[in-house]
Enzyme design. Sequence first.
Site, PDB file in Angstrom:
ATOM      1  N   CYS A 160       0.864  -1.178   0.000  1.00 49.45           N
ATOM      2  CA  CYS A 160       0.000   0.000   0.000  1.00 49.45           C
ATOM      3  C   CYS A 160       0.905   1.233   0.000  1.00 49.45           C
ATOM      4  O   CYS A 160       1.710   1.431   0.906  1.00 49.45           O
ATOM      5  CB  CYS A 160      -0.916  -0.029   1.218  1.00 49.45           C
ATOM      6  SG  CYS A 160      -2.048   1.361   1.287  1.00 49.45           S
TER       7      CYS A 160
ATOM      8  N   CYS B  57     -11.286  13.936   4.668  1.00 54.13           N
ATOM      9  CA  CYS B  57     -12.359  12.978   4.966  1.00 54.13           C
ATOM     10  C   CYS B  57     -12.446  12.815   6.488  1.00 54.13           C
ATOM     11  O   CYS B  57     -11.433  12.633   7.158  1.00 54.13           O
ATOM     12  CB  CYS B  57     -12.073  11.634   4.298  1.00 54.13           C
ATOM     13  SG  CYS B  57     -11.913  11.770   2.507  1.00 54.13           S
TER      14      CYS B  57
ATOM     15  N   CYS C  13     -10.895   9.686   8.476  1.00 54.23           N
ATOM     16  CA  CYS C  13      -9.534   9.232   8.137  1.00 54.23           C
ATOM     17  C   CYS C  13      -8.482   9.953   8.962  1.00 54.23           C
ATOM     18  O   CYS C  13      -8.477  11.179   9.059  1.00 54.23           O
ATOM     19  CB  CYS C  13      -9.264   9.461   6.650  1.00 54.23           C
ATOM     20  SG  CYS C  13      -7.622   8.929   6.133  1.00 54.23           S
TER      21      CYS C  13
HETATM   22  N1  SAH Z   1      -7.141   9.444  -1.077  1.00 54.65           N
HETATM   23  C1  SAH Z   1      -7.444   8.205  -1.749  1.00 54.65           C
HETATM   24  C2  SAH Z   1      -6.475   7.123  -1.383  1.00 54.65           C
HETATM   25  C3  SAH Z   1      -6.563   6.647   0.049  1.00 54.65           C
HETATM   26  S1  SAH Z   1      -7.394   5.137   0.015  1.00 54.65           S
HETATM   27  C4  SAH Z   1      -8.885   7.829  -1.513  1.00 54.65           C
HETATM   28  O1  SAH Z   1      -9.535   8.482  -0.702  1.00 54.65           O
HETATM   29  O2  SAH Z   1      -9.388   6.940  -2.160  1.00 54.65           O
HETATM   30  C5  SAH Z   1      -7.911   4.985   1.573  1.00 54.65           C
HETATM   31  C6  SAH Z   1      -9.201   4.175   1.644  1.00 54.65           C
HETATM   32  O3  SAH Z   1      -9.435   3.923   3.001  1.00 54.65           O
HETATM   33  C7  SAH Z   1     -10.378   4.962   1.122  1.00 54.65           C
HETATM   34  O4  SAH Z   1     -11.224   4.146   0.371  1.00 54.65           O
HETATM   35  C8  SAH Z   1     -11.094   5.417   2.391  1.00 54.65           C
HETATM   36  O5  SAH Z   1     -12.455   5.513   2.192  1.00 54.65           O
HETATM   37  C9  SAH Z   1     -10.712   4.346   3.368  1.00 54.65           C
HETATM   38  N2  SAH Z   1     -10.646   4.821   4.727  1.00 54.65           N
HETATM   39  C10 SAH Z   1     -10.237   6.024   5.152  1.00 54.65           C
HETATM   40  N3  SAH Z   1     -10.296   6.093   6.490  1.00 54.65           N
HETATM   41  C11 SAH Z   1     -10.752   4.904   6.914  1.00 54.65           C
HETATM   42  C12 SAH Z   1     -11.008   4.354   8.203  1.00 54.65           C
HETATM   43  N4  SAH Z   1     -10.804   5.052   9.313  1.00 54.65           N
HETATM   44  N5  SAH Z   1     -11.445   3.079   8.263  1.00 54.65           N
HETATM   45  C13 SAH Z   1     -11.626   2.351   7.156  1.00 54.65           C
HETATM   46  N6  SAH Z   1     -11.384   2.814   5.927  1.00 54.65           N
HETATM   47  C14 SAH Z   1     -10.967   4.074   5.809  1.00 54.65           C
END
Ligand code: SAH
Length: 353
Positions: free
Chosen positions: A113, A124, A127
Amino acid sequence: MVEEAGQPAYRGRQLFEAIYGQRVESLEKITTLPQDFRASLTQRGSVIGLPAIEKKFVSADGTVRYLIALADQQTVETVWMPEGDDGEAGDGSEAGNQVERAAGRKWDRATICVSSQVGCAVDCQFCLTALLGVKRNLSAGEIVGQICAVLNDQDVSPPQDRVNLVFMGMGEPFLNYDNFMKAVRLLVEGVGLAESRMTVSTAGIVPRIYDFGAESVRPKLAISLNASNDDLRTRLMPINRKWDLDKLIAAAREFPLRSRERLTFEYVLLDQVNDAPQNAREVVELIRGLRAKVNLIALNPGPGIAFQTPAEKRVLEFQNILTSAGVPTFIRRPRGRDIFAACGQLKRTLETA
Ligand code: SAH
């Protein structure tokens, strides 16, 4: 640089092969080059090297979270996830090509990853990386470098060893689009990783989804949906104000899929927020007719995150509604939650140690 130094052009090939194919850590180690050429490169101030592995956190499930230091001491995180056999996420259905490592560990394949930015600007609400804000973009070399550092540490070489990449680490790859795409090309041409084994995930930077669809060499596309209507999505992902679901889903519908390729939608389930049966039904409507699958991720919790992880029963119910409507839907098992390596838990600080 090669020709400036009065060297034949094939020396450039040799340099490229040493840097990306063999993943050497310094100019001195490129023994295919004559000593005086190496010396003159050094004299001209050329430096090659890999980002440093500052720390390694090893999970009970085999996942390893790397804290990687760049030349300016900024750090990002990169995650190694062995799968199959001993590696937990494997479903055992894919046979063969099993590799026995010197350490006695067995795995079928592994996924790295990858981070694309130091921090993230997208904000978000669920996150952890978002709490950092964005510090800077990674260069193409730094994106590739973190992967090479992990491959070296794991003593793994594609294509013999099966390695997949997901650009789902820290940062929004489509807000660092040119460097991300350049890294993809270096990985394909230099490191020997196939683009068919790579997936990039975006929070929904719509204009870049169109650009990405026009690329001749590109990974697969995943879109972080995370909500089933605009009100909810704007609350969870403020970027939805700029590119709402109409625009996002239109881009997904116009995305030129290759034969047998599917889009992925990711959906992080937040207890009592976006995980009701009604939300699942709205998702079905949103993506109706698209050649797509859905990956459900139950929230990985973290300090400063105001949401809860739903009970398994709610997750299964959500999945059931989608699969019953004909949408292939998978529940992503968290990897390395115990070491804060799971989705949404990457945070470039030592506090999480
Ligand atoms: N910025 C990009 C790449 C990061 S991917 C994107 O947003 O797609 C990270 C993935 O993890 C995303 O699909 C997001 O929805 C998910 N994610 C983020 N925070 C999370 C959390 N606390 N628990 C589970 N999934 C999460």
